[in-house]
Design an enzyme around this catalytic site. Structure first.
Site, PDB file in Angstrom:
ATOM      1  N   ASP A  19      -4.721 -12.801   3.846  1.00  0.00           N
ATOM      2  CA  ASP A  19      -5.947 -12.281   4.461  1.00  0.00           C
ATOM      3  C   ASP A  19      -7.185 -12.514   3.602  1.00  0.00           C
ATOM      4  OD1 ASP A  19      -4.889 -10.516   2.637  1.00  0.00           O
ATOM      5  OD2 ASP A  19      -4.734  -8.824   4.018  1.00  0.00           O
ATOM      6  N   HIS A  35      -6.598  -7.081   0.018  1.00  0.00           N
ATOM      7  CA  HIS A  35      -6.701  -5.639  -0.239  1.00  0.00           C
ATOM      8  C   HIS A  35      -6.013  -5.288  -1.562  1.00  0.00           C
ATOM      9  CE1 HIS A  35      -6.757  -6.194   4.225  1.00  0.00           C
ATOM     10  NE2 HIS A  35      -7.815  -5.405   4.106  1.00  0.00           N
ATOM     11  N   HIS A  79       0.818  -1.229   0.000  1.00  0.00           N
ATOM     12  CA  HIS A  79       0.000   0.000   0.000  1.00  0.00           C
ATOM     13  C   HIS A  79       0.850   1.277   0.000  1.00  0.00           C
ATOM     14  CE1 HIS A  79      -3.604  -2.310   0.587  1.00  0.00           C
ATOM     15  NE2 HIS A  79      -3.291  -2.705   1.803  1.00  0.00           N
ATOM     16  N   ASP A 115      -3.186 -10.613  -1.976  1.00  0.00           N
ATOM     17  CA  ASP A 115      -3.665 -10.047  -0.719  1.00  0.00           C
ATOM     18  C   ASP A 115      -5.131  -9.623  -0.917  1.00  0.00           C
ATOM     19  OD1 ASP A 115      -2.249  -8.499   1.927  1.00  0.00           O
ATOM     20  OD2 ASP A 115      -4.125  -7.606   1.200  1.00  0.00           O
TER      21      ASP A 115
HETATM   22 ZN    ZN Z   1      -4.161  -7.080   3.070  1.00  0.00          ZN
END
Ligand code: ZN
Length: 364
Positions: free
Chosen positions: A262, A176, A137, A174
């Site tokens: 995740d 996200h 990120h 991931d």
């Molecule tokens: Zn994540």
């Protein structure tokens, strides 16, 4: 049984000393989502299972500030360094850190660089870098979502600057969106970035299908935003119909996986339904395509994953597949997760995959 391979593994105890606790009222001090336990227990299960002995240990060295500056601004690097030398601070958004985290983040970025170097030079066939803090990120001038420096973006930039590598593909599984890695190569047709993630989970309003690259990089960023509740059927379909074909079209010299765990069904932050056997299958699919297009050169770099109970079993399955060494450890939650309804591909999930797959032809 897969063939035994020379698999590298990179982990440093000091990664666990990075303090990402929020430290501000009204959050009670103590465990925060991004805490060391998931990583420590992943590494410990490798040790207890006996697999660790079969892996080739890779030693990290810190990334240099010049390495960081390939992606990050000098001002941002200096700010993190100064705050870390004082009492810590906030790198941007949801990225608090304590004293000393600058040096630990240098070792995380340096770790992924070393893992990439080990694979590219042939010291090992493939590798997993269990680094912390995570990186996908992070943006040039600010940390986001627990990420201080863009570990994978930096390692890819290092490989291209120093290791005579030109074409690299990054697959981010991931839960996200891998917004930082996307941003790093958004106008670059030589780095294919692919992110499969829960639709609009984090960062907000990031990772939709329309973000497909810019300038000369149009077509070389693929987002596959999936509905919450997607299970193994949806992920396998996305890999088989889109991610694997994209990698075959692109023909990278190296594949890097942003390995967030995740998207597992037991994760507190994601709302997907994967289990350890799914991560094993996804790893196998990556290894198969890598075997065909880039002599099996694959590096996985650890990102998120917030269930301290379950991350280790997903991690073990990945490491077993990477190394070809099967241990006797059985995932005690597997039978339950396999029995969950809606693990199969659902029509609304298929529609999401089809929307993203329409962009496949843009990859030359
Ligand atoms: Zn994540």
């Amino acid at each position: 049984m897969a063939l035994k391979r020379k698999t590298g593994f990179l982990f440093e105890e000091i990664y666990l000393w990075h303090d990402a606790s929020m430290g501000a009222f009204p959050l009670e001090p103590g465990h925060h989502f991004e805490n060391p336990e998931t990583k420590r227990r992943f590494r410990d299960l490798l040790a207890v299972s006996g697999l660790l002995e079969g892996l080739h240990s890779i030693k990290t060295i810190p990334a240099t500030e010049d390495d960081l500056a390939r992606f990050h601004t000098r001002e941002y690097i200096a700010r993190i360094k100064r705050l870390s030398a004082e009492r810590g601070g906030e790198a941007g958004e949801f990225t608090p850190f304590g004293p000393g985290s600058f040096e630990i983040a240098l070792l995380a970025a340096g770790g992924v660089i070393r893992a990439v170097e080990a694979v590219v030079t042939g010291a090992v066939e493939n590798a997993y870098a269990l680094v912390r803090p995570p990186g996908h990120h992070a943006q040039p001038d600010r940390g986001r979502g627990y990420c201080i420096f863009g570990n994978i973006a930096l390692a890819v930039m290092y490989a291209r600057a120093k290791l005579a590598v030109t074409r690299v593909a990054v697959v981010d599984w991931d839960v996200h969106h891998g917004n930082g890695t996307q941003q790093a190569f958004y106008e670059d047709p030589n780095v294919l970035t692919i992110s499969i993630h829960q639709d609009n989970l984090y960062p907000a309003n990031s990772g939709n299908v329309g973000e497909n690259g810019a300038g000369r990089g149009i077509g070389y960023n693929l987002n596959i935003p999936m509905p919450p509740g997607s299970g193994g059927g949806a992920y396998l379909a996305a890999f088989e119909r889109l991610i694997v074909p994209a990698l075959r079209r692109f023909k990278p010299e190296l594949i890097v996986v942003a390995s967030g765990l995740d998207a597992a069904g037991f994760d507190p932050l994601g709302r997907m339904m994967l289990h350890s056997e799914h991560y094993r299958r996804l790893t196998r699919l990556i290894l198969e395509v890598a075997g065909d297009v880039c002599a099996g050169r694959v590096v996985l770099s650890h990102e998120g994953g917030y269930s301290a109970v379950y991350v280790p079993f997903c991690g073990l399955a990945i490491m077993e597949e990477l190394s070809g060494i099967r241990t006797e450890i059985v995932d005690p939650f597997l039978e339950l997760a396999q029995s969950w309804s809606y693990q199969e591909l659902q029509s609304h999930q298929e529609a999401a995959i089809d929307r993203a797959a329409a962009l496949l032809a843009r990859i030359k």
